[in-house]
Design a protein around this motif. Structure first.
Motif, PDB file in Angstrom:
ATOM      1  N   SER A  12       0.809  -1.226   0.000  1.00 14.66           N
ATOM      2  CA  SER A  12       0.000   0.000   0.000  1.00 14.66           C
ATOM      3  C   SER A  12       0.836   1.268   0.000  1.00 14.66           C
ATOM      4  O   SER A  12       0.302   2.357  -0.088  1.00 14.66           O
ATOM      5  N   THR A  61      -4.502  10.693  -5.074  1.00 12.16           N
ATOM      6  CA  THR A  61      -4.095  11.101  -3.733  1.00 12.16           C
ATOM      7  C   THR A  61      -4.010   9.876  -2.833  1.00 12.16           C
ATOM      8  O   THR A  61      -4.788   8.929  -2.980  1.00 12.16           O
ATOM      9  N   TRP A  62      -3.057   9.928  -1.920  1.00 10.99           N
ATOM     10  CA  TRP A  62      -2.927   8.856  -0.943  1.00 10.99           C
ATOM     11  C   TRP A  62      -4.094   8.977   0.041  1.00 10.99           C
ATOM     12  O   TRP A  62      -4.441  10.072   0.461  1.00 10.99           O
ATOM     13  N   THR A  63      -4.652   7.859   0.410  1.00 12.36           N
ATOM     14  CA  THR A  63      -5.750   7.884   1.377  1.00 12.36           C
ATOM     15  C   THR A  63      -5.277   7.513   2.782  1.00 12.36           C
ATOM     16  O   THR A  63      -6.032   7.634   3.730  1.00 12.36           O
ATOM     17  N   LYS A  64      -4.054   7.063   2.900  1.00  6.86           N
ATOM     18  CA  LYS A  64      -3.500   6.703   4.208  1.00  6.86           C
ATOM     19  C   LYS A  64      -2.494   7.764   4.625  1.00  6.86           C
ATOM     20  O   LYS A  64      -1.774   8.311   3.806  1.00  6.86           O
ATOM     21  N   SER A  65      -2.412   8.018   5.913  1.00  5.26           N
ATOM     22  CA  SER A  65      -1.449   8.996   6.416  1.00  5.26           C
ATOM     23  C   SER A  65      -0.037   8.403   6.405  1.00  5.26           C
ATOM     24  O   SER A  65       0.140   7.180   6.396  1.00  5.26           O
TER      25      SER A  65
END
Length: 83
Positions: A12, A61-65
């Motif tokens: 991921s 865009t990344w959805t995880k921090s």
């Protein structure tokens, strides 16, 4: 080889995920039900699709921090994988 250090990246976290997402989009929206009489026809169809797609492109865009991804990397680290 002692000069090589392996760094494991969770799936991921990879920028390749964004490439795979785009390939999935182009496959579903451009190629899935297409019929192409030649490689040139396929290339032209894909080029037209990409040009059209880029007219209204939005960045992925990344959805995880970052904290979540770094934590995931730490959890998946392997202990000394010498062979």
């Amino acid at each position: 080889n002692p000069r090589v250090t392996l760094h494991f990246t969770p799936t991921s976290c990879s920028w390749l995920n964004m490439v795979e997402i785009f390939f999935g989009i182009i496959t579903r929206q451009c190629l899935e039900r297409g019929t192409f009489s030649s490689v040139k026809d396929l290339e032209q169809t894909m080029q037209r699709y990409i040009e059209n797609y880029n007219q209204d492109a939005k960045p992925f865009t990344w959805t995880k921090s970052a904290e979540y991804l770094l934590g995931k990397m730490k959890r998946k680290q392997t202990i000394n994988t010498e062979h």
